[in-house]
Design a protein around this motif. Structure first.
Motif, PDB file in Angstrom:
ATOM      1  N   ILE A 310      55.555  87.396  61.157  1.00 64.89           N
ATOM      2  CA  ILE A 310      54.661  88.959  62.095  1.00 64.89           C
ATOM      3  C   ILE A 310      55.422  90.427  61.513  1.00 64.89           C
ATOM      4  N   HIS A 311      54.876  91.824  62.165  1.00 65.28           N
ATOM      5  CA  HIS A 311      55.271  92.974  61.440  1.00 65.28           C
ATOM      6  C   HIS A 311      56.811  93.511  62.247  1.00 65.28           C
ATOM      7  N   PRO A 312      57.415  94.092  61.324  1.00 70.22           N
ATOM      8  CA  PRO A 312      58.571  94.567  62.573  1.00 70.22           C
ATOM      9  C   PRO A 312      59.135  95.247  62.987  1.00 70.22           C
ATOM     10  N   ILE A 313      57.707  95.813  63.710  1.00 68.28           N
ATOM     11  CA  ILE A 313      57.553  96.928  64.752  1.00 68.28           C
ATOM     12  C   ILE A 313      58.428  96.891  64.986  1.00 68.28           C
ATOM     13  N   ALA A 314      58.379  95.547  66.472  1.00 69.00           N
ATOM     14  CA  ALA A 314      59.843  95.311  67.140  1.00 69.00           C
ATOM     15  C   ALA A 314      61.411  94.557  67.085  1.00 69.00           C
ATOM     16  N   GLY A 315      60.692  94.353  66.091  1.00 71.42           N
ATOM     17  CA  GLY A 315      62.678  93.564  65.586  1.00 71.42           C
ATOM     18  C   GLY A 315      62.405  92.337  66.038  1.00 71.42           C
ATOM     19  N   GLN A 316      61.233  92.297  65.843  1.00 70.20           N
ATOM     20  CA  GLN A 316      61.649  90.608  66.765  1.00 70.20           C
ATOM     21  C   GLN A 316      61.280  89.277  65.137  1.00 70.20           C
ATOM     22  N   GLY A 317      61.339  89.435  63.948  1.00 70.35           N
ATOM     23  CA  GLY A 317      61.214  87.943  63.447  1.00 70.35           C
ATOM     24  C   GLY A 317      62.001  87.558  63.261  1.00 70.35           C
ATOM     25  N   PHE A 318      63.005  87.139  62.843  1.00 70.78           N
ATOM     26  CA  PHE A 318      64.384  86.735  62.713  1.00 70.78           C
ATOM     27  C   PHE A 318      64.425  85.897  64.545  1.00 70.78           C
ATOM     28  N   ASN A 319      64.241  86.595  65.211  1.00 69.78           N
ATOM     29  CA  ASN A 319      64.796  86.507  66.667  1.00 69.78           C
ATOM     30  C   ASN A 319      63.597  84.989  66.936  1.00 69.78           C
ATOM     31  N   LEU A 320      62.212  85.189  66.304  1.00 69.86           N
ATOM     32  CA  LEU A 320      61.164  84.861  66.690  1.00 69.86           C
ATOM     33  C   LEU A 320      61.910  82.669  65.849  1.00 69.86           C
ATOM     34  N   GLY A 321      62.172  82.901  64.724  1.00 66.96           N
ATOM     35  CA  GLY A 321      63.334  81.901  64.285  1.00 66.96           C
ATOM     36  C   GLY A 321      64.285  81.436  64.511  1.00 66.96           C
ATOM     37  N   ILE A 322      65.195  81.704  65.264  1.00 68.92           N
ATOM     38  CA  ILE A 322      66.000  81.594  66.339  1.00 68.92           C
ATOM     39  C   ILE A 322      65.676  80.420  67.274  1.00 68.92           C
ATOM     40  N   ARG A 323      65.000  81.375  68.383  1.00 68.31           N
ATOM     41  CA  ARG A 323      63.969  80.660  69.035  1.00 68.31           C
ATOM     42  C   ARG A 323      63.366  79.093  69.159  1.00 68.31           C
ATOM     43  N   ASP A 324      62.777  79.379  67.755  1.00 70.43           N
ATOM     44  CA  ASP A 324      62.159  77.704  67.257  1.00 70.43           C
ATOM     45  C   ASP A 324      63.496  77.132  66.742  1.00 70.43           C
ATOM     46  N   ALA A 325      64.374  77.249  66.601  1.00 70.88           N
ATOM     47  CA  ALA A 325      65.216  76.867  65.962  1.00 70.88           C
ATOM     48  C   ALA A 325      66.418  76.029  67.538  1.00 70.88           C
ATOM     49  N   ALA A 326      66.225  76.988  67.850  1.00 69.04           N
ATOM     50  CA  ALA A 326      66.513  75.948  69.601  1.00 69.04           C
ATOM     51  C   ALA A 326      65.826  75.252  70.229  1.00 69.04           C
ATOM     52  N   ALA A 327      64.714  75.529  70.090  1.00 73.90           N
ATOM     53  CA  ALA A 327      63.422  74.679  70.654  1.00 73.90           C
ATOM     54  C   ALA A 327      63.198  73.158  70.378  1.00 73.90           C
ATOM     55  N   LEU A 328      63.664  73.220  68.668  1.00 74.71           N
ATOM     56  CA  LEU A 328      62.497  72.512  68.666  1.00 74.71           C
ATOM     57  C   LEU A 328      64.627  71.135  68.042  1.00 74.71           C
ATOM     58  N   ALA A 329      65.744  72.240  67.893  1.00 73.52           N
ATOM     59  CA  ALA A 329      66.891  71.742  68.144  1.00 73.52           C
ATOM     60  C   ALA A 329      67.249  70.296  69.399  1.00 73.52           C
ATOM     61  N   GLU A 330      66.617  71.356  70.913  1.00 71.42           N
ATOM     62  CA  GLU A 330      66.894  70.620  72.018  1.00 71.42           C
ATOM     63  C   GLU A 330      66.045  69.708  71.832  1.00 71.42           C
ATOM     64  N   VAL A 331      64.941  70.238  71.921  1.00 69.86           N
ATOM     65  CA  VAL A 331      63.527  68.900  71.917  1.00 69.86           C
ATOM     66  C   VAL A 331      64.393  67.308  70.489  1.00 69.86           C
ATOM     67  N   CYS A 332      64.648  67.635  69.787  1.00 75.17           N
ATOM     68  CA  CYS A 332      65.391  66.946  68.948  1.00 75.17           C
ATOM     69  C   CYS A 332      66.131  65.920  69.701  1.00 75.17           C
ATOM     70  N   ALA A 333      67.206  66.780  69.953  1.00 75.45           N
ATOM     71  CA  ALA A 333      68.437  65.989  70.801  1.00 75.45           C
ATOM     72  C   ALA A 333      68.107  64.960  72.326  1.00 75.45           C
ATOM     73  N   GLU A 334      67.484  65.772  72.744  1.00 75.52           N
ATOM     74  CA  GLU A 334      66.876  65.014  74.181  1.00 75.52           C
ATOM     75  C   GLU A 334      65.945  63.451  73.388  1.00 75.52           C
ATOM     76  N   ALA A 335      65.366  63.401  72.645  1.00 70.37           N
ATOM     77  CA  ALA A 335      64.858  62.562  71.936  1.00 70.37           C
ATOM     78  C   ALA A 335      65.998  61.003  71.578  1.00 70.37           C
ATOM     79  N   LYS A 336      66.557  61.745  70.805  1.00 71.28           N
ATOM     80  CA  LYS A 336      67.815  60.940  70.223  1.00 71.28           C
ATOM     81  C   LYS A 336      68.525  60.550  71.829  1.00 71.28           C
ATOM     82  N   ARG A 337      68.146  61.706  72.772  1.00 69.92           N
ATOM     83  CA  ARG A 337      69.694  60.518  73.398  1.00 69.92           C
ATOM     84  C   ARG A 337      68.663  59.844  74.582  1.00 69.92           C
ATOM     85  N   THR A 338      67.684  59.754  74.355  1.00 64.69           N
ATOM     86  CA  THR A 338      66.425  59.329  75.113  1.00 64.69           C
ATOM     87  C   THR A 338      66.103  57.829  74.451  1.00 64.69           C
ATOM     88  N   GLY A 339      66.559  57.482  73.153  1.00 69.56           N
ATOM     89  CA  GLY A 339      65.859  56.036  72.009  1.00 69.56           C
ATOM     90  C   GLY A 339      64.431  56.775  71.316  1.00 69.56           C
TER      91      GLY A 339
END
Length: 424
Positions: A310-339
């Motif tokens: 996205i455009h850097p107008i709101a300074g959100q580019g890297f933050n969106l990537g961080i939120r992606d990483a947090a969500a994907l890691a949590e989904v994978c952690a839950e999948a690993k925990r439940t087999g």
């Protein structure tokens, strides 16, 4: 004959930029084995001249860095953002009056965080320092393997595994392949996933400046006729500039003599922080919007600019990537925990559903703001100035936008709340 792999594990991350390294640390905390592949040598990415940009880290992103052990290394090089001032503006020295306009929107962190040491609106840090902090933590993680320089030339999916082939013939095998390889992701192109978007005919001219007076942790966003002019506070009476201009003007600024650049800088910056002077090289980055139709396929997911840029107008580019990483890691952690299988489409759809609303909202919002504020049409200037004043007069509206930019609305992943992931 059984295939011998250079790496066999849970996750292969293609792309070792800021988002890729953040994801690797999050996946490690989820209890997964990770390989990070990047085309550039590590030394190149850590060199001061590699990237002149700085990033605004939302307060939830900083919480995640604290949970991953990154913040302690980055803190000496980061600047708290206490206030954000947004207004229309014009360069000085033109046929019309220059400087900030009379309509202003003021975000004050004390509205959402009490006390003198309360949580700021965010933190500013030069990307080079963020890379160093991430790399320092990553090298002490036994479950993470960094492979660089190495170029991924192909990936294939075989039932319950994904296979990545490097340009030197080495092969890597994992349950999940993650593309963190930018707006024009080769992994996405090979997978046949379409993106839509456009260029704005604008470039961001990026440099660092010193100024006489202290900035007191205030970030400024002036909407000039050519586009946003952002003054973002850094430690030690310095600021990072993101100066938006049309393609030709940006190229001219990059090539301009120091005297010409100084003159144009002063015409936009003004003297409210005393004398100002550039203290670093100039970089120019083309600005546009790219949005992926899909964030995942079986055994394949996309994070950061590979999902959307996205455009850097709101300074959100890297933050969106961080939120992606947090969500994907949590989904994978839950999948690993439940087999369950971390690379199964049912697992990855949870990630996609979690991230698409936030992503599309910000993509559309930044696009609208870019088009609305990158012009000098008088009736539109009047309407948008009035809009800024109206929002500024409504405290609940100000607080909503601060929490939205901070990544706190909706259902934030645990890492964004500062909670560590665990996996059995």
């Amino acid at each position: 004959m059984t295939q011998e792999y250079f790496f066999e594990g849970d996750v292969v991350i293609v792309g070792g930029g800021l988002a890729g390294l953040t994801l690797a640390l999050a996946m490690d905390q989820a209890g997964l084995t990770v390989a990070v592949v990047d085309a550039l040598p590590v030394e190149d990415r850590l060199a001061p001249e590699f990237d002149g940009r700085s990033s605004a880290l939302a307060y939830t992103s900083w919480r995640m860095f604290e949970a991953l052990g990154v913040a302690e290394h980055l803190h000496p090089h980061a600047q708290r953002i206490e206030h954000i001032m947004v207004c229309d503006g014009r360069p000085y020295g033109g046929t019309k009056p220059g400087g900030p306009g009379r309509h202003m929107l003021h975000f004050d962190r004390r509205e959402i965080s009490e006390g003198p040491d309360g949580e700021p609106l965010g933190w500013m840090a030069e990307n080079r320092h963020t890379r160093h902090a991430l790399a320092k933590v990553l090298k002490n993680r036994d479950r993470i393997v960094a492979i660089a320089p190495a170029k991924v030339v192909n990936h294939e999916i075989f039932g319950d595994r994904g296979e990545v082939t490097l340009d030197d013939g080495r092969k890597l095998s994992a349950s999940l392949i993650v593309g963190c390889d930018g707006k024009f992701s080769r992994r996405k192109a090979q997978s046949g996933i379409r993106s839509y978007g456009w260029n704005y005919g604008q470039n961001g001219v990026v440099t660092t400046v010193e100024h006489e007076e202290p900035h007191k942790g205030v970030a400024y966003e002036y909407f000039m006729p050519s586009g946003p002019f952002a003054i973002l506070p850094l430690p030690d009476n310095r600021a990072s500039l993101v100066w938006t201009e049309g393609d030709k003007a940006a190229a001219a600024l990059k090539a301009a003599s120091d005297e010409v650049f100084q003159y144009e800088l002063e015409n936009r910056f003004g003297d409210f922080l005393g004398k100002v002077r550039p203290v670093g090289p100039r970089w120019v980055y083309p600005l546009g919007l790219r949005y992926s139709e899909q964030f995942c396929q079986p055994r394949l997911a996309f994070v950061g600019d590979a999902a959307r840029g996205i455009h850097p107008i709101a300074g959100q580019g890297f933050n969106l990537g961080i939120r992606d990483a947090a969500a994907l890691a949590e989904v994978c952690a839950e999948a690993k925990r439940t087999g369950h299988d971390i690379g199964a489409v049912t697992t990855l759809r949870r990630y996609e559903d979690w991230r698409k609303f936030d992503s599309s909202t910000l993509a559309l919002g930044t696009d609208l703001f870019t088009r609305l504020f990158s012009n000098d049409i008088e009736p539109i200037r009047h309407i948008r100035g009035l809009g800024l004043s109206i929002v500024n007069a409504i405290p609940p509206a100000r607080r909503f936008f601060m929490r939205q930019a901070g990544g706190e609305t909706g259902d934030p992943p645990r890492l964004l709340k500062g909670e560590k992931l665990t996996a059995a």
